[in-house]
Design a protein around this motif. Structure first.
Motif, PDB file in Angstrom:
ATOM      1  N   PHE A 185       0.833  -1.209   0.000  1.00  0.00           N
ATOM      2  CA  PHE A 185       0.000   0.000   0.000  1.00  0.00           C
ATOM      3  C   PHE A 185       0.868   1.259   0.000  1.00  0.00           C
ATOM      4  CE2 PHE A 185      -3.533  -2.728   1.598  1.00  0.00           C
ATOM      5  CZ  PHE A 185      -4.451  -2.398   0.605  1.00  0.00           C
ATOM      6  N   SER A 186       1.989   1.208   0.709  1.00  0.00           N
ATOM      7  CA  SER A 186       2.926   2.331   0.683  1.00  0.00           C
ATOM      8  C   SER A 186       3.474   2.529  -0.723  1.00  0.00           C
ATOM      9  CB  SER A 186       4.077   2.088   1.661  1.00  0.00           C
ATOM     10  OG  SER A 186       5.045   3.117   1.575  1.00  0.00           O
ATOM     11  N   LEU A 187       3.764   1.416  -1.401  1.00  0.00           N
ATOM     12  CA  LEU A 187       4.261   1.488  -2.774  1.00  0.00           C
ATOM     13  C   LEU A 187       3.217   2.100  -3.712  1.00  0.00           C
ATOM     14  CD1 LEU A 187       6.391   0.797  -4.922  1.00  0.00           C
ATOM     15  CD2 LEU A 187       5.356  -1.487  -5.085  1.00  0.00           C
ATOM     16  N   ILE A 188       1.948   1.741  -3.531  1.00  0.00           N
ATOM     17  CA  ILE A 188       0.880   2.294  -4.369  1.00  0.00           C
ATOM     18  C   ILE A 188       0.834   3.811  -4.231  1.00  0.00           C
ATOM     19  CG2 ILE A 188      -1.627   2.445  -4.659  1.00  0.00           C
ATOM     20  CD1 ILE A 188      -1.759  -0.531  -3.909  1.00  0.00           C
ATOM     21  N   VAL A 189       0.898   4.302  -2.989  1.00  0.00           N
ATOM     22  CA  VAL A 189       0.854   5.750  -2.767  1.00  0.00           C
ATOM     23  C   VAL A 189       2.070   6.424  -3.399  1.00  0.00           C
ATOM     24  CG1 VAL A 189       0.820   7.577  -1.035  1.00  0.00           C
ATOM     25  CG2 VAL A 189      -0.511   5.498  -0.661  1.00  0.00           C
ATOM     26  N   GLN A 190       3.248   5.791  -3.274  1.00  0.00           N
ATOM     27  CA  GLN A 190       4.449   6.349  -3.898  1.00  0.00           C
ATOM     28  C   GLN A 190       4.296   6.419  -5.418  1.00  0.00           C
ATOM     29  OE1 GLN A 190       8.183   4.494  -2.566  1.00  0.00           O
ATOM     30  NE2 GLN A 190       7.105   3.836  -0.725  1.00  0.00           N
ATOM     31  N   GLN A 191       3.679   5.401  -5.988  1.00  0.00           N
ATOM     32  CA  GLN A 191       3.526   5.346  -7.445  1.00  0.00           C
ATOM     33  C   GLN A 191       2.554   6.392  -7.976  1.00  0.00           C
ATOM     34  OE1 GLN A 191       2.423   1.197  -7.783  1.00  0.00           O
ATOM     35  NE2 GLN A 191       4.503   0.543  -8.269  1.00  0.00           N
ATOM     36  N   VAL A 192       1.608   6.814  -7.144  1.00  0.00           N
ATOM     37  CA  VAL A 192       0.587   7.748  -7.633  1.00  0.00           C
ATOM     38  C   VAL A 192       0.776   9.168  -7.096  1.00  0.00           C
ATOM     39  CG1 VAL A 192      -1.101   5.887  -7.852  1.00  0.00           C
ATOM     40  CG2 VAL A 192      -1.065   7.253  -5.759  1.00  0.00           C
ATOM     41  N   MET A 193       1.818   9.396  -6.281  1.00  0.00           N
ATOM     42  CA  MET A 193       1.909  10.710  -5.654  1.00  0.00           C
ATOM     43  C   MET A 193       2.152  11.832  -6.673  1.00  0.00           C
ATOM     44  SD  MET A 193       5.570  10.559  -3.639  1.00  0.00           S
ATOM     45  CE  MET A 193       7.155  10.525  -4.497  1.00  0.00           C
ATOM     46  N   VAL A 194       2.877  11.558  -7.735  1.00  0.00           N
ATOM     47  CA  VAL A 194       3.135  12.592  -8.740  1.00  0.00           C
ATOM     48  C   VAL A 194       1.866  12.896  -9.527  1.00  0.00           C
ATOM     49  CG1 VAL A 194       4.428  13.174 -10.825  1.00  0.00           C
ATOM     50  CG2 VAL A 194       5.584  12.024  -8.933  1.00  0.00           C
ATOM     51  N   VAL A 195       1.238  11.852 -10.072  1.00  0.00           N
ATOM     52  CA  VAL A 195      -0.008  12.051 -10.813  1.00  0.00           C
ATOM     53  C   VAL A 195      -1.093  12.601  -9.888  1.00  0.00           C
ATOM     54  CG1 VAL A 195      -1.874  10.854 -12.031  1.00  0.00           C
ATOM     55  CG2 VAL A 195       0.505  10.318 -12.559  1.00  0.00           C
ATOM     56  N   GLY A 196      -1.092  12.158  -8.627  1.00  0.00           N
ATOM     57  CA  GLY A 196      -2.073  12.652  -7.681  1.00  0.00           C
ATOM     58  C   GLY A 196      -1.963  14.151  -7.467  1.00  0.00           C
TER      59      GLY A 196
ATOM     60  N   LEU B 237      -5.917  -0.866 -21.124  1.00  0.00           N
ATOM     61  CA  LEU B 237      -7.245  -1.165 -21.650  1.00  0.00           C
ATOM     62  C   LEU B 237      -8.305  -1.052 -20.561  1.00  0.00           C
ATOM     63  CD1 LEU B 237      -9.178  -2.299 -23.846  1.00  0.00           C
ATOM     64  CD2 LEU B 237      -8.501  -4.586 -23.085  1.00  0.00           C
ATOM     65  N   ILE B 238      -8.041  -1.655 -19.413  1.00  0.00           N
ATOM     66  CA  ILE B 238      -9.004  -1.627 -18.319  1.00  0.00           C
ATOM     67  C   ILE B 238      -9.202  -0.211 -17.795  1.00  0.00           C
ATOM     68  CG2 ILE B 238      -9.397  -2.403 -15.944  1.00  0.00           C
ATOM     69  CD1 ILE B 238      -8.019  -5.033 -16.728  1.00  0.00           C
ATOM     70  N   THR B 239      -8.121   0.569 -17.710  1.00  0.00           N
ATOM     71  CA  THR B 239      -8.237   1.954 -17.275  1.00  0.00           C
ATOM     72  C   THR B 239      -9.132   2.753 -18.223  1.00  0.00           C
ATOM     73  OG1 THR B 239      -6.019   1.863 -16.302  1.00  0.00           O
ATOM     74  CG2 THR B 239      -6.956   4.045 -16.690  1.00  0.00           C
ATOM     75  N   GLY B 240      -8.965   2.532 -19.530  1.00  0.00           N
ATOM     76  CA  GLY B 240      -9.807   3.219 -20.510  1.00  0.00           C
ATOM     77  C   GLY B 240     -11.275   2.867 -20.361  1.00  0.00           C
TER      78      GLY B 240
ATOM     79  N   VAL C 155      -4.377   1.215  -7.552  1.00  0.00           N
ATOM     80  CA  VAL C 155      -4.718  -0.135  -7.101  1.00  0.00           C
ATOM     81  C   VAL C 155      -4.871  -1.079  -8.286  1.00  0.00           C
ATOM     82  CG1 VAL C 155      -6.608  -1.507  -6.112  1.00  0.00           C
ATOM     83  CG2 VAL C 155      -5.703   0.470  -4.872  1.00  0.00           C
ATOM     84  N   PHE C 156      -5.561  -0.629  -9.337  1.00  0.00           N
ATOM     85  CA  PHE C 156      -5.750  -1.496 -10.500  1.00  0.00           C
ATOM     86  C   PHE C 156      -4.419  -1.841 -11.151  1.00  0.00           C
ATOM     87  CE2 PHE C 156     -10.313  -0.929 -10.442  1.00  0.00           C
ATOM     88  CZ  PHE C 156     -10.764  -2.075 -11.089  1.00  0.00           C
ATOM     89  N   ARG C 157      -3.561  -0.862 -11.351  1.00  0.00           N
ATOM     90  CA  ARG C 157      -2.290  -1.130 -12.007  1.00  0.00           C
ATOM     91  C   ARG C 157      -1.392  -2.004 -11.138  1.00  0.00           C
ATOM     92  NH1 ARG C 157      -0.986   4.668 -15.063  1.00  0.00           N
ATOM     93  NH2 ARG C 157      -2.686   4.471 -16.578  1.00  0.00           N
ATOM     94  N   ASN C 158      -1.373  -1.731  -9.849  1.00  0.00           N
ATOM     95  CA  ASN C 158      -0.552  -2.523  -8.946  1.00  0.00           C
ATOM     96  C   ASN C 158      -1.071  -3.955  -8.852  1.00  0.00           C
ATOM     97  OD1 ASN C 158      -0.382  -3.483  -5.824  1.00  0.00           O
ATOM     98  ND2 ASN C 158       1.513  -2.459  -6.427  1.00  0.00           N
ATOM     99  N   GLY C 159      -2.389  -4.089  -8.686  1.00  0.00           N
ATOM    100  CA  GLY C 159      -2.973  -5.416  -8.551  1.00  0.00           C
ATOM    101  C   GLY C 159      -2.813  -6.262  -9.799  1.00  0.00           C
TER     102      GLY C 159
END
Length: 331
Positions: free
Chosen positions: A52-63, A310-313, A293-297
């Protein structure tokens, strides 16, 4: 003497429940919880503090980009230039600091000023000429992209001083390492959520998005407000540039090329209407987490990255469809 119960009291609970069910963030939150439940059952690695920490790190810039994008979309605008502006800001910060022409903190300040300047220019073009936000920011995307490659000379900037990468450092929280940059992103979400929900400025932003003419007739300085919103968004892109540097440890001229679309995706998934006046920064935070979450999972499940896209779209199309249907029903 028998107490009488007002019929309105019986309606109070259903009305409150209905508000919760129809709130813009209810659907995204349900989607996020369902996604977490699905991936928790699909892989043992998902439901861990480190992941979960990794997910937040991965999205902090886009967030962080998505916070600025939310402000603009709430006014019925859009910003296609945010990723390119962030990339240019990161190169300005990294190159000035690495070359030693200015102290690192001054380089950071100059990067923020540059990004804020792009936002200011976007706002002036949208409001004063006026031009459609789509056209203005599409043009500014190309300008910022070109300047990034010209100024960087197509070279990645390395050997950065410590202050530029400080937000990428971690500290332990229980058995999980948390980056300082993640805390900055969460703090920005909380700050802007408060500003939109509890200040006069926030109420004016929503009023502008609902009807610029009605807002003007009610005494709101719509021109100044619009320019200010784009400028604040630009400053947020500058903070995102610093977070990007702290995460990667370099100034990369190739960075941010799809982050504009990712930020719009997060805003839409969070329930903010592309037609303005409806949505929240809290919803955007949920939308950012849904993407992460979707990309990480899917990555933990071994699904190829093209299927993640594709799923994100598909999720974006579903979110906009729901927004359209809810608008029609409200009429």
């Amino acid at each position: 003497m028998t107490a009488t119960t007002s019929p309105y009291a019986e309606l109070k609970a259903p009305t409150t429940a209905r508000r919760l069910l129809t709130a813009p963030t209810t659907g995204p939150l349900a989607a996020l919880l369902l996604a977490c439940a699905f991936f928790s059952l699909s892989t043992d690695q998902f439901l861990t503090g480190g992941n979960f920490s990794l997910i937040v790190q991965q999205v902090m810039v886009v967030g962080t980009l998505a916070i600025g994008q939310t402000l603009i979309i709430l006014t019925a605008g859009i910003d296609l230039s945010c990723g390119a502006v962030m990339a240019f800001g990161s190169i300005v910060i990294a190159k000035m600091a690495a070359e030693g022409s200015v102290p690192p903190l001054v380089a950071i300040a100059l990067g923020l000023v540059v990004c804020g300047g792009f936002g200011l220019l976007n706002g002036l073009l949208v409001q004063k000429i006026p031009l459609p936000p789509f056209i203005v920011t599409l043009g500014m995307l190309n300008v910022a992209f070109a300047l990034t490659h010209i100024y960087s000379e197509e070279q990645t900037v390395t050997n950065l001083p410590g202050p530029l990468t400080a937000l990428g450092q971690t500290f332990p929280l229980g058995h999980t390492d948390i980056t300082y940059g993640s805390l900055v992103t969460i703090a920005l979400f909380l700050l802007l959520a408060y500003a939109l929900s509890s200040t006069g400025w926030g109420r004016h932003v929503y009023a502008l998005g609902n009807s610029a003419e009605a807002a003007r007739l009610n005494g709101i300085r719509t021109s100044r407000l619009t320019i200010g919103i784009y400028t604040v968004a630009g400053l947020l892109y500058g903070i995102a540039a610093l977070l990007l540097i702290s995460r990667t440890g370099v100034g990369d001229p190739q960075a941010g090329q799809t982050d504009n679309l990712d930020s719009i995706t997060a805003v839409v998934l969070g329930g903010t209407s592309l037609f303005g006046g409806r949505g929240s920064v809290l919803g955007t935070f949920i939308g950012v987490l849904i993407v992460g979450v979707f990309r990480n999972g899917l990555q933990l499940m071994g699904v190829a990255s093209i299927y993640q896209t594709l799923i994100t779209g598909v999720l974006v199309i579903l979110a906009v469809t729901v927004d359209q249907l809810s608008r029609k029903k409200a009429r």
